[in-house]
Design a protein around this motif. Structure first.
Motif, short mmCIF file in Angstrom:
data_model
loop_
_atom_site.label_atom_id
_atom_site.label_comp_id
_atom_site.label_asym_id
_atom_site.label_seq_id
_atom_site.Cartn_x
_atom_site.Cartn_y
_atom_site.Cartn_z
N VAL A 1 0.83 -1.20 0.00
CA VAL A 1 0.00 0.00 0.00
C VAL A 1 0.87 1.25 0.00
O VAL A 1 0.57 2.24 -0.69
N ILE A 2 1.95 1.21 0.75
CA ILE A 2 2.84 2.37 0.84
C ILE A 2 3.65 2.53 -0.44
O ILE A 2 3.83 3.65 -0.94
N ILE A 3 4.16 1.43 -0.97
CA ILE A 3 4.98 1.44 -2.19
C ILE A 3 4.26 0.60 -3.24
O ILE A 3 4.52 -0.60 -3.37
N PRO A 4 3.31 1.18 -3.99
CA PRO A 4 2.52 0.38 -4.93
C PRO A 4 3.34 -0.09 -6.13
O PRO A 4 4.39 0.45 -6.44
N GLY A 5 2.83 -1.09 -6.79
CA GLY A 5 3.49 -1.61 -7.98
C GLY A 5 3.42 -3.11 -8.08
O GLY A 5 4.08 -3.70 -8.93
N TYR A 6 2.63 -3.76 -7.27
CA TYR A 6 2.49 -5.22 -7.25
C TYR A 6 3.82 -5.92 -6.99
O TYR A 6 4.08 -7.01 -7.48
N ILE A 7 4.70 -5.28 -6.23
CA ILE A 7 5.98 -5.90 -5.91
C ILE A 7 5.86 -6.76 -4.65
O ILE A 7 6.22 -7.93 -4.64
N PHE A 8 5.33 -6.17 -3.59
CA PHE A 8 5.24 -6.87 -2.32
C PHE A 8 3.97 -7.72 -2.20
O PHE A 8 3.89 -8.57 -1.32
N LEU A 9 3.00 -7.50 -3.08
CA LEU A 9 1.73 -8.22 -2.97
C LEU A 9 1.91 -9.71 -3.24
O LEU A 9 1.28 -10.54 -2.59
#
Length: 90
Positions: free
Chosen positions: A22-30
């Motif tokens: 949520v803080i750093i969007p981009g589907y990296i941590f999801l």
């Protein structure tokens, strides 16, 4: 009992990774968050790996699978290019 064999540790990691998404969007941590959540559910129902190395390999494979599924579902579709016919300044 080692900490990586506790289901709540994996669920907590999933919440932290989802918050980072949520803080750093981009589907990296999801993808990692979904992998950690599924790993937590597997441990909760009783499926456990022997050793940290195998546990991390399973987590990595689950994260990769979730990332590939998300890329397929949310990725750019062919032929969806926005063509503007008018200009906002006209």
């Amino acid at each position: 009992m080692p900490l990586w064999t506790q289901w709540w540790v994996w669920m907590s990691a999933a919440v932290v990774l989802a918050t980072l998404e949520v803080i750093i969007p981009g589907y990296i941590f999801l993808g990692f968050a979904l992998g950690a959540a599924v790993m937590g559910l597997l441990i909760l129902i009783g499926v456990s790996a022997k050793g940290l190395a195998l546990t991390l390999v399973i987590f990595a494979l689950l994260s990769l699978a979730s990332y590939l599924v998300m890329r397929k579902v949310f990725g750019l579709r062919n032929g969806q290019v926005k063509i503007w016919d008018t200009d906002i300044n006209d």
